[in-house]
Scaffold this motif. Sequence first.
Motif, PDB file in Angstrom:
ATOM      1  N   PRO A  52     -24.229  -8.943  -9.558  1.00  0.00           N
ATOM      2  CA  PRO A  52     -23.095  -9.760 -10.008  1.00  0.00           C
ATOM      3  C   PRO A  52     -22.084 -10.042  -8.886  1.00  0.00           C
ATOM      4  O   PRO A  52     -21.432 -11.085  -8.881  1.00  0.00           O
ATOM      5  N   GLU A  53     -21.952  -9.124  -7.922  1.00  0.00           N
ATOM      6  CA  GLU A  53     -20.983  -9.282  -6.834  1.00  0.00           C
ATOM      7  C   GLU A  53     -21.437 -10.285  -5.770  1.00  0.00           C
ATOM      8  O   GLU A  53     -20.651 -10.699  -4.929  1.00  0.00           O
ATOM      9  N   ASP A  54     -22.717 -10.655  -5.784  1.00  0.00           N
ATOM     10  CA  ASP A  54     -23.262 -11.541  -4.755  1.00  0.00           C
ATOM     11  C   ASP A  54     -22.777 -12.970  -4.925  1.00  0.00           C
ATOM     12  O   ASP A  54     -22.536 -13.437  -6.042  1.00  0.00           O
ATOM     13  N   VAL A  55     -22.639 -13.672  -3.803  1.00  0.00           N
ATOM     14  CA  VAL A  55     -22.319 -15.095  -3.788  1.00  0.00           C
ATOM     15  C   VAL A  55     -23.629 -15.817  -3.499  1.00  0.00           C
ATOM     16  O   VAL A  55     -24.286 -15.561  -2.489  1.00  0.00           O
ATOM     17  N   LEU A  56     -24.024 -16.700  -4.423  1.00  0.00           N
ATOM     18  CA  LEU A  56     -25.303 -17.379  -4.316  1.00  0.00           C
ATOM     19  C   LEU A  56     -25.126 -18.797  -3.789  1.00  0.00           C
ATOM     20  O   LEU A  56     -24.257 -19.533  -4.250  1.00  0.00           O
ATOM     21  N   PHE A  57     -25.947 -19.177  -2.833  1.00  0.00           N
ATOM     22  CA  PHE A  57     -25.957 -20.545  -2.335  1.00  0.00           C
ATOM     23  C   PHE A  57     -26.694 -21.409  -3.354  1.00  0.00           C
ATOM     24  O   PHE A  57     -27.469 -20.913  -4.155  1.00  0.00           O
ATOM     25  N   GLY A  58     -26.460 -22.702  -3.320  1.00  0.00           N
ATOM     26  CA  GLY A  58     -27.100 -23.612  -4.266  1.00  0.00           C
ATOM     27  C   GLY A  58     -26.206 -23.834  -5.466  1.00  0.00           C
ATOM     28  O   GLY A  58     -25.025 -23.521  -5.464  1.00  0.00           O
ATOM     29  N   GLN A  59     -26.777 -24.354  -6.507  1.00  0.00           N
ATOM     30  CA  GLN A  59     -26.026 -24.696  -7.720  1.00  0.00           C
ATOM     31  C   GLN A  59     -25.926 -23.483  -8.643  1.00  0.00           C
ATOM     32  O   GLN A  59     -26.557 -23.422  -9.680  1.00  0.00           O
ATOM     33  N   GLN A  60     -25.125 -22.505  -8.249  1.00  0.00           N
ATOM     34  CA  GLN A  60     -25.007 -21.254  -8.996  1.00  0.00           C
ATOM     35  C   GLN A  60     -23.548 -20.985  -9.372  1.00  0.00           C
ATOM     36  O   GLN A  60     -23.072 -19.873  -9.280  1.00  0.00           O
ATOM     37  N   SER A  61     -22.843 -22.004  -9.801  1.00  0.00           N
ATOM     38  CA  SER A  61     -21.396 -21.883  -9.988  1.00  0.00           C
ATOM     39  C   SER A  61     -20.975 -20.907 -11.078  1.00  0.00           C
ATOM     40  O   SER A  61     -19.850 -20.431 -11.073  1.00  0.00           O
TER      41      SER A  61
END
Length: 138
Positions: A52-61
């Motif tokens: 949950p703490e991760d920041v995901l690249f792409g369309q993961q807003s």
Amino acid sequence: RRSTRSSSASSVSSLAESSSSISALPALTSSGTLESSETSSQPPMIVNEPRPEDVLFGQQSEHPGNQLLRELVVSLAEEYNQAGRGEKKKIALQLMNSIYESGGRFLKPMGGGGWEVASTEDARDKISKHFRNIRRRR
């Protein structure tokens, strides 16, 4: 203008404070750059399931880590927009360090599934892109 910069530094510094630190993550140097053991000869680190703490690249807003990044960017947008180039870089690096200290990583999707841990440069670019997007929306 000078007082804005000092308040920006203190705002960002307070974000970077954390009760627990993760020794394997890059740390900020006194000049505001990240210490990193990344080299081009190391294979990318692969992650099967993002946290949950991760920041995901792409369309993961809707991912919680992406929402936290957005909240941090919004809270610092005014200071970032008034800062000079070097100060902007420092703000982005300190914000990135805050994500790392909370246990988060910056993850890029892989074609066949899974996630690759993004480079420090890619993570900083993602943060800078968020600041630009906030400025364009206003």
